[in-house]
Motif scaffolding. Structure first.
Motif, short mmCIF file in Angstrom:
data_model
loop_
_atom_site.label_atom_id
_atom_site.label_comp_id
_atom_site.label_asym_id
_atom_site.label_seq_id
_atom_site.Cartn_x
_atom_site.Cartn_y
_atom_site.Cartn_z
N PRO A 1 -53.01 -37.85 -73.00
CA PRO A 1 -52.36 -39.08 -73.49
C PRO A 1 -50.90 -38.89 -73.90
N ASN A 2 -50.47 -37.65 -74.14
CA ASN A 2 -49.10 -37.41 -74.59
C ASN A 2 -48.14 -37.08 -73.45
N ILE A 3 -48.61 -37.18 -72.22
CA ILE A 3 -47.74 -37.02 -71.07
C ILE A 3 -47.41 -38.40 -70.53
N SER A 4 -46.14 -38.78 -70.59
CA SER A 4 -45.72 -40.09 -70.11
C SER A 4 -45.54 -40.05 -68.59
N ILE A 5 -45.83 -41.17 -67.94
CA ILE A 5 -45.73 -41.26 -66.49
C ILE A 5 -44.82 -42.42 -66.12
N GLU A 6 -43.81 -42.13 -65.33
CA GLU A 6 -42.90 -43.15 -64.81
C GLU A 6 -43.26 -43.43 -63.36
N LEU A 7 -43.64 -44.66 -63.08
CA LEU A 7 -44.05 -45.06 -61.73
C LEU A 7 -42.95 -45.89 -61.08
N THR A 8 -42.63 -45.55 -59.82
CA THR A 8 -41.57 -46.24 -59.09
C THR A 8 -42.05 -46.57 -57.69
N HIS A 9 -41.94 -47.85 -57.30
CA HIS A 9 -42.30 -48.24 -55.93
C HIS A 9 -41.25 -47.68 -54.97
N MET A 10 -41.73 -47.04 -53.91
CA MET A 10 -40.81 -46.41 -52.96
C MET A 10 -41.52 -46.27 -51.62
N PRO A 11 -40.95 -46.77 -50.52
CA PRO A 11 -41.57 -46.59 -49.20
C PRO A 11 -41.76 -45.12 -48.87
N SER A 12 -42.72 -44.86 -48.00
CA SER A 12 -43.07 -43.47 -47.68
C SER A 12 -41.88 -42.67 -47.17
N HIS A 13 -41.07 -43.25 -46.28
CA HIS A 13 -39.96 -42.48 -45.71
C HIS A 13 -38.90 -42.16 -46.76
N GLU A 14 -38.74 -43.02 -47.76
CA GLU A 14 -37.80 -42.72 -48.84
C GLU A 14 -38.36 -41.66 -49.79
N GLN A 15 -39.67 -41.64 -49.93
CA GLN A 15 -40.28 -40.61 -50.76
C GLN A 15 -40.03 -39.22 -50.19
N HIS A 16 -39.98 -39.11 -48.89
CA HIS A 16 -39.72 -37.81 -48.26
C HIS A 16 -38.41 -37.23 -48.77
N ARG A 17 -37.36 -38.06 -48.80
CA ARG A 17 -36.05 -37.59 -49.27
C ARG A 17 -36.07 -37.29 -50.77
N ALA A 18 -36.75 -38.14 -51.51
CA ALA A 18 -36.80 -37.96 -52.97
C ALA A 18 -37.51 -36.66 -53.34
N LEU A 19 -38.50 -36.28 -52.56
CA LEU A 19 -39.19 -35.01 -52.81
C LEU A 19 -38.29 -33.82 -52.49
N GLN A 20 -37.51 -33.93 -51.43
CA GLN A 20 -36.63 -32.84 -51.04
C GLN A 20 -35.57 -32.56 -52.11
N ASP A 21 -35.04 -33.61 -52.72
CA ASP A 21 -34.00 -33.37 -53.75
C ASP A 21 -34.57 -33.35 -55.17
N CYS A 22 -35.91 -33.33 -55.27
CA CYS A 22 -36.61 -33.19 -56.56
C CYS A 22 -36.28 -34.33 -57.54
N SER A 23 -35.96 -35.51 -57.04
CA SER A 23 -35.73 -36.64 -57.93
C SER A 23 -37.02 -37.28 -58.40
N ILE A 24 -38.15 -36.92 -57.79
CA ILE A 24 -39.48 -37.33 -58.26
C ILE A 24 -40.37 -36.09 -58.31
N ASP A 25 -41.37 -36.13 -59.17
CA ASP A 25 -42.33 -35.03 -59.23
C ASP A 25 -43.35 -35.12 -58.11
N ALA A 26 -43.80 -36.35 -57.82
CA ALA A 26 -44.83 -36.53 -56.80
C ALA A 26 -44.62 -37.85 -56.09
N GLY A 27 -45.11 -37.91 -54.86
CA GLY A 27 -45.10 -39.15 -54.11
C GLY A 27 -46.48 -39.43 -53.56
N PHE A 28 -46.89 -40.69 -53.59
CA PHE A 28 -48.14 -41.12 -52.96
C PHE A 28 -47.75 -41.98 -51.78
N MET A 29 -48.05 -41.50 -50.58
CA MET A 29 -47.49 -42.07 -49.36
C MET A 29 -48.48 -41.97 -48.22
N ILE A 30 -48.06 -42.52 -47.08
CA ILE A 30 -48.85 -42.38 -45.87
C ILE A 30 -48.69 -40.97 -45.33
#
Length: 301
Positions: A124-153
Protein backbone atom coordinates in the motif's frame (compact mmCIF):
# COMPACT_ATOMS: atom_id res chain seq x y z
CA UNK A 1 18.21 32.12 8.83
CA UNK A 2 21.00 29.61 8.28
CA UNK A 3 22.68 28.29 11.43
CA UNK A 4 26.20 26.91 11.45
CA UNK A 5 25.88 24.05 13.93
CA UNK A 6 28.99 23.41 16.00
CA UNK A 7 27.60 20.35 17.75
CA UNK A 8 26.51 16.90 16.69
CA UNK A 9 24.43 13.95 17.83
CA UNK A 10 26.88 13.12 20.63
CA UNK A 11 26.21 16.51 22.25
CA UNK A 12 22.43 16.06 21.90
CA UNK A 13 22.45 12.60 23.45
CA UNK A 14 24.65 13.80 26.30
CA UNK A 15 22.33 16.71 27.02
CA UNK A 16 19.21 14.54 26.90
CA UNK A 17 20.75 11.99 29.26
CA UNK A 18 21.52 14.70 31.85
CA UNK A 19 18.18 16.45 31.32
CA UNK A 20 16.23 13.25 31.90
CA UNK A 21 18.20 12.04 34.96
CA UNK A 22 19.26 15.47 36.32
CA UNK A 23 22.38 13.71 37.57
CA UNK A 24 25.77 13.87 35.83
CA UNK A 25 27.10 10.58 37.21
CA UNK A 26 23.99 8.61 36.27
CA UNK A 27 23.99 10.20 32.82
CA UNK A 28 27.69 9.45 32.31
CA UNK A 29 27.18 5.83 33.35
CA UNK A 30 24.24 5.43 30.94
CA UNK A 31 26.40 6.77 28.11
CA UNK A 32 29.46 4.71 29.13
CA UNK A 33 31.68 7.81 29.34
CA UNK A 34 33.42 9.60 32.20
CA UNK A 35 31.90 12.56 34.00
CA UNK A 36 34.63 14.96 32.78
CA UNK A 37 33.94 13.89 29.19
CA UNK A 38 30.23 14.43 29.74
CA UNK A 39 30.84 17.86 31.23
CA UNK A 40 32.93 18.85 28.20
CA UNK A 41 30.14 17.78 25.86
CA UNK A 42 27.54 19.80 27.78
CA UNK A 43 29.80 22.85 27.91
CA UNK A 44 30.51 22.61 24.21
CA UNK A 45 26.78 22.36 23.44
CA UNK A 46 25.93 25.39 25.58
CA UNK A 47 28.67 27.40 23.90
CA UNK A 48 27.38 26.40 20.49
CA UNK A 49 23.76 27.22 21.37
CA UNK A 50 24.81 30.43 23.05
CA UNK A 51 23.00 30.03 26.37
CA UNK A 52 22.98 28.00 29.56
CA UNK A 53 20.84 24.88 29.28
CA UNK A 54 21.48 23.33 32.70
CA UNK A 55 21.64 25.08 36.06
CA UNK A 56 24.23 23.32 38.21
CA UNK A 57 24.99 23.51 41.92
CA UNK A 58 27.11 21.24 44.07
CA UNK A 59 23.96 19.38 45.10
CA UNK A 60 21.61 19.38 42.15
CA UNK A 61 21.13 19.87 38.40
CA UNK A 62 18.07 21.55 36.89
CA UNK A 63 16.92 22.58 33.45
CA UNK A 64 16.86 26.28 32.67
CA UNK A 65 13.86 27.60 30.74
CA UNK A 66 16.04 27.56 27.62
CA UNK A 67 17.06 24.00 28.44
CA UNK A 68 13.44 22.88 28.84
CA UNK A 69 12.48 24.25 25.44
CA UNK A 70 15.65 22.90 23.83
CA UNK A 71 14.96 19.43 25.27
CA UNK A 72 11.47 19.32 23.73
CA UNK A 73 12.87 20.21 20.31
CA UNK A 74 15.69 17.66 20.67
CA UNK A 75 13.15 14.91 21.33
CA UNK A 76 11.13 15.94 18.29
CA UNK A 77 14.28 16.12 16.20
CA UNK A 78 15.31 12.61 17.18
CA UNK A 79 11.84 11.32 16.33
CA UNK A 80 12.17 12.88 12.87
CA UNK A 81 15.61 11.34 12.42
CA UNK A 82 14.36 7.92 13.50
CA UNK A 83 11.49 8.18 11.04
CA UNK A 84 13.95 9.23 8.34
CA UNK A 85 16.06 6.15 9.02
CA UNK A 86 12.96 3.94 8.92
CA UNK A 87 11.78 5.45 5.63
CA UNK A 88 15.22 5.15 4.08
CA UNK A 89 15.43 1.49 5.07
CA UNK A 90 11.92 0.81 3.79
CA UNK A 91 12.71 2.56 0.49
CA UNK A 92 15.92 0.57 0.05
CA UNK A 93 13.88 -2.61 0.48
CA UNK A 94 11.22 -1.41 -1.95
CA UNK A 95 8.39 -1.23 0.59
CA UNK A 96 8.01 2.51 -0.05
CA UNK A 97 8.43 4.03 -3.47
CA UNK A 98 6.91 5.07 -6.79
CA UNK A 99 6.26 3.15 -10.02
CA UNK A 100 5.30 4.62 -13.39
CA UNK A 101 3.25 2.37 -15.67
CA UNK A 102 1.99 3.00 -19.21
CA UNK A 103 -1.01 1.13 -20.61
CA UNK A 104 -2.99 0.77 -23.81
CA UNK A 105 -6.76 0.38 -24.17
CA UNK A 106 -6.77 -3.41 -24.19
CA UNK A 107 -4.76 -3.73 -20.97
CA UNK A 108 -6.70 -1.14 -18.95
CA UNK A 109 -9.99 -2.67 -20.09
CA UNK A 110 -8.65 -6.16 -19.49
CA UNK A 111 -6.09 -7.61 -17.13
CA UNK A 112 -4.33 -4.54 -15.71
CA UNK A 113 -6.90 -3.32 -13.12
CA UNK A 114 -6.85 -6.66 -11.28
CA UNK A 115 -3.03 -6.72 -11.33
CA UNK A 116 -2.84 -3.21 -9.86
CA UNK A 117 -5.52 -3.87 -7.25
CA UNK A 118 -3.81 -6.99 -5.89
CA UNK A 119 -0.40 -5.30 -5.90
CA UNK A 120 -1.75 -2.36 -3.88
CA UNK A 121 -3.13 -4.82 -1.32
CA UNK A 122 0.40 -6.19 -0.83
CA UNK A 123 2.29 -2.88 -1.01
CA UNK A 124 0.00 0.00 0.00
CA UNK A 125 2.95 2.40 0.44
CA UNK A 126 4.13 2.11 -3.15
CA UNK A 127 2.43 4.76 -5.29
CA UNK A 128 1.60 3.95 -8.92
CA UNK A 129 1.37 6.51 -11.70
CA UNK A 130 -0.68 5.27 -14.65
CA UNK A 131 -0.39 6.89 -18.09
CA UNK A 132 -2.32 6.01 -21.26
CA UNK A 133 0.16 5.42 -24.07
CA UNK A 134 -0.14 3.52 -27.39
CA UNK A 135 1.99 0.41 -27.71
CA UNK A 136 4.44 1.88 -30.23
CA UNK A 137 5.06 4.90 -27.99
CA UNK A 138 5.65 2.63 -25.02
CA UNK A 139 8.52 1.03 -26.91
CA UNK A 140 10.38 4.35 -26.98
CA UNK A 141 9.49 5.19 -23.40
CA UNK A 142 10.97 1.90 -22.22
CA UNK A 143 14.19 2.49 -24.14
CA UNK A 144 14.80 5.87 -22.49
CA UNK A 145 13.57 4.62 -19.07
CA UNK A 146 10.87 7.30 -18.79
CA UNK A 147 8.48 4.58 -17.54
CA UNK A 148 9.11 1.58 -15.32
CA UNK A 149 6.75 -0.74 -17.19
CA UNK A 150 4.47 -0.82 -20.19
CA UNK A 151 1.38 -2.92 -20.81
CA UNK A 152 1.05 -3.26 -24.56
CA UNK A 153 0.34 -5.51 -27.49
CA UNK A 154 2.96 -8.20 -27.77
CA UNK A 155 5.17 -9.84 -28.60
CA UNK A 156 8.01 -7.36 -28.23
CA UNK A 157 11.60 -8.23 -29.04
CA UNK A 158 14.01 -5.38 -28.26
CA UNK A 159 17.53 -5.29 -26.76
CA UNK A 160 17.49 -4.92 -23.00
CA UNK A 161 13.69 -5.20 -22.74
CA UNK A 162 12.16 -8.05 -20.77
CA UNK A 163 8.54 -9.10 -21.22
CA UNK A 164 5.96 -11.25 -19.50
CA UNK A 165 2.73 -12.40 -21.10
CA UNK A 166 -0.30 -11.30 -19.07
CA UNK A 167 -3.24 -12.22 -21.32
CA UNK A 168 -4.02 -13.71 -24.72
CA UNK A 169 -7.45 -12.84 -26.09
CA UNK A 170 -9.57 -13.93 -29.05
CA UNK A 171 -11.15 -11.37 -31.36
CA UNK A 172 -14.85 -10.53 -31.46
CA UNK A 173 -16.96 -8.72 -34.01
CA UNK A 174 -18.76 -5.70 -32.53
CA UNK A 175 -22.09 -5.02 -34.26
CA UNK A 176 -25.05 -2.67 -33.88
CA UNK A 177 -28.00 -4.45 -32.31
CA UNK A 178 -30.12 -4.51 -35.47
CA UNK A 179 -27.32 -5.49 -37.85
CA UNK A 180 -28.27 -8.29 -40.31
CA UNK A 181 -25.40 -10.45 -38.99
CA UNK A 182 -26.35 -10.00 -35.33
CA UNK A 183 -28.18 -13.32 -35.23
CA UNK A 184 -25.13 -15.40 -36.17
CA UNK A 185 -23.40 -17.53 -33.54
CA UNK A 186 -19.99 -16.88 -35.11
CA UNK A 187 -18.47 -15.05 -38.03
CA UNK A 188 -15.46 -15.41 -40.29
CA UNK A 189 -13.41 -12.49 -41.56
CA UNK A 190 -14.60 -13.21 -45.12
CA UNK A 191 -18.16 -12.53 -43.98
CA UNK A 192 -17.20 -8.92 -43.26
CA UNK A 193 -15.62 -7.91 -46.58
CA UNK A 194 -18.55 -5.70 -47.61
CA UNK A 195 -18.99 -4.04 -44.21
CA UNK A 196 -18.12 -0.52 -43.13
CA UNK A 197 -15.47 -0.59 -40.39
CA UNK A 198 -14.82 1.60 -37.37
CA UNK A 199 -11.26 1.25 -36.08
CA UNK A 200 -9.00 2.98 -33.63
CA UNK A 201 -7.09 5.92 -35.07
CA UNK A 202 -3.72 5.02 -36.57
CA UNK A 203 -1.73 7.34 -34.28
CA UNK A 204 -2.98 5.54 -31.18
CA UNK A 205 -3.93 2.04 -32.40
CA UNK A 206 -1.05 1.45 -34.80
CA UNK A 207 0.00 -1.98 -33.48
CA UNK A 208 -3.51 -3.43 -33.54
CA UNK A 209 -4.48 -1.88 -36.88
CA UNK A 210 -1.40 -3.14 -38.71
CA UNK A 211 -2.02 -6.73 -37.65
CA UNK A 212 -5.76 -6.59 -38.32
CA UNK A 213 -5.25 -5.08 -41.78
CA UNK A 214 -2.81 -7.86 -42.56
CA UNK A 215 -5.45 -10.43 -41.58
CA UNK A 216 -7.96 -8.76 -43.89
CA UNK A 217 -5.49 -8.85 -46.78
CA UNK A 218 -4.95 -12.56 -46.15
CA UNK A 219 -8.73 -12.98 -46.30
CA UNK A 220 -8.74 -11.31 -49.71
CA UNK A 221 -10.04 -7.80 -49.03
CA UNK A 222 -9.12 -4.37 -47.77
CA UNK A 223 -11.54 -3.14 -45.08
CA UNK A 224 -13.62 -0.05 -45.82
CA UNK A 225 -12.76 2.15 -42.83
CA UNK A 226 -15.41 4.86 -42.59
CA UNK A 227 -14.81 6.15 -39.06
CA UNK A 228 -11.94 6.27 -36.57
CA UNK A 229 -11.91 6.84 -32.82
CA UNK A 230 -9.12 7.37 -30.30
CA UNK A 231 -10.72 5.38 -27.46
CA UNK A 232 -12.56 2.11 -26.98
CA UNK A 233 -15.60 3.99 -25.74
CA UNK A 234 -15.60 6.04 -28.92
CA UNK A 235 -15.46 2.91 -31.07
CA UNK A 236 -18.39 1.29 -29.26
CA UNK A 237 -20.41 4.50 -29.42
CA UNK A 238 -19.97 4.76 -33.16
CA UNK A 239 -20.97 1.12 -33.62
CA UNK A 240 -24.05 1.65 -31.44
CA UNK A 241 -24.95 4.62 -33.67
CA UNK A 242 -24.99 2.19 -36.62
CA UNK A 243 -22.06 3.90 -38.31
CA UNK A 244 -20.36 0.57 -38.97
CA UNK A 245 -18.88 -2.50 -37.26
CA UNK A 246 -15.62 -3.12 -35.45
CA UNK A 247 -13.36 -5.83 -34.12
CA UNK A 248 -12.20 -5.94 -30.51
CA UNK A 249 -10.77 -8.36 -27.95
CA UNK A 250 -12.64 -10.48 -25.42
CA UNK A 251 -12.17 -7.87 -22.70
CA UNK A 252 -15.13 -6.04 -24.30
CA UNK A 253 -17.29 -8.43 -22.24
CA UNK A 254 -16.35 -6.33 -19.19
CA UNK A 255 -18.30 -3.41 -20.65
CA UNK A 256 -21.95 -3.28 -19.65
CA UNK A 257 -23.24 -1.69 -22.86
CA UNK A 258 -26.57 -3.01 -24.10
CA UNK A 259 -26.54 -1.18 -27.42
CA UNK A 260 -23.96 -3.37 -29.19
CA UNK A 261 -23.84 -7.07 -30.09
CA UNK A 262 -20.75 -9.30 -29.81
CA UNK A 263 -20.02 -12.34 -31.98
CA UNK A 264 -16.86 -14.54 -31.90
CA UNK A 265 -14.58 -14.21 -34.92
CA UNK A 266 -13.48 -17.64 -36.13
CA UNK A 267 -10.99 -18.91 -38.69
CA UNK A 268 -8.34 -16.35 -37.81
CA UNK A 269 -5.00 -16.95 -36.12
CA UNK A 270 -4.77 -13.35 -34.88
CA UNK A 271 -4.99 -13.23 -31.10
CA UNK A 272 -4.16 -10.16 -29.08
CA UNK A 273 -1.46 -10.74 -26.50
CA UNK A 274 -1.02 -8.24 -23.69
CA UNK A 275 2.52 -8.21 -22.33
CA UNK A 276 4.15 -6.37 -19.48
CA UNK A 277 7.53 -4.99 -20.57
CA UNK A 278 10.36 -3.27 -18.72
CA UNK A 279 13.92 -2.16 -19.26
CA UNK A 280 16.32 -4.44 -17.40
CA UNK A 281 18.94 -1.67 -17.22
CA UNK A 282 17.25 -0.09 -14.22
CA UNK A 283 14.94 -1.84 -11.78
CA UNK A 284 14.20 0.02 -8.57
CA UNK A 285 13.55 -1.94 -5.34
CA UNK A 286 9.85 -1.04 -5.55
CA UNK A 287 9.58 -2.16 -9.15
CA UNK A 288 11.37 -5.42 -8.29
CA UNK A 289 8.38 -6.15 -6.04
CA UNK A 290 6.06 -5.44 -8.97
CA UNK A 291 7.95 -7.83 -11.24
CA UNK A 292 7.70 -10.61 -8.66
CA UNK A 293 4.00 -9.82 -8.32
CA UNK A 294 3.55 -10.19 -12.08
CA UNK A 295 5.43 -13.47 -12.11
CA UNK A 296 3.15 -14.80 -9.36
CA UNK A 297 -0.04 -13.73 -11.14
CA UNK A 298 -1.82 -16.60 -12.95
CA UNK A 299 -2.37 -16.05 -16.69
CA UNK A 300 -6.14 -15.60 -17.28
CA UNK A 301 -7.79 -18.61 -18.82
Amino acid sequence: MSINFRFDLRHIKAFMAVAESLHFKKAADSLFITQPALSRLIKGLEEAVGTELLARTTRQVALTEAGRLFLAECKEGLRVLERGVHLAQAASQGDIGHISIAYNDFSINGVLPDIIERFKEKYPNISIELTHMPSHEQHRALQDCSIDAGFMIGPLNAPGIETLSCAVEELLVVLPLRHPLAGRSSLRLEDLKNEKFILGADNSWKAFRSRFLKNCQQAGFTPNIVQEATTSTGIFGLVAANMGISVYTECVYKFTRRDIHLIPLEGIEHRVETVAAWNSAFISPSFAHFIRHLQDEPLPA
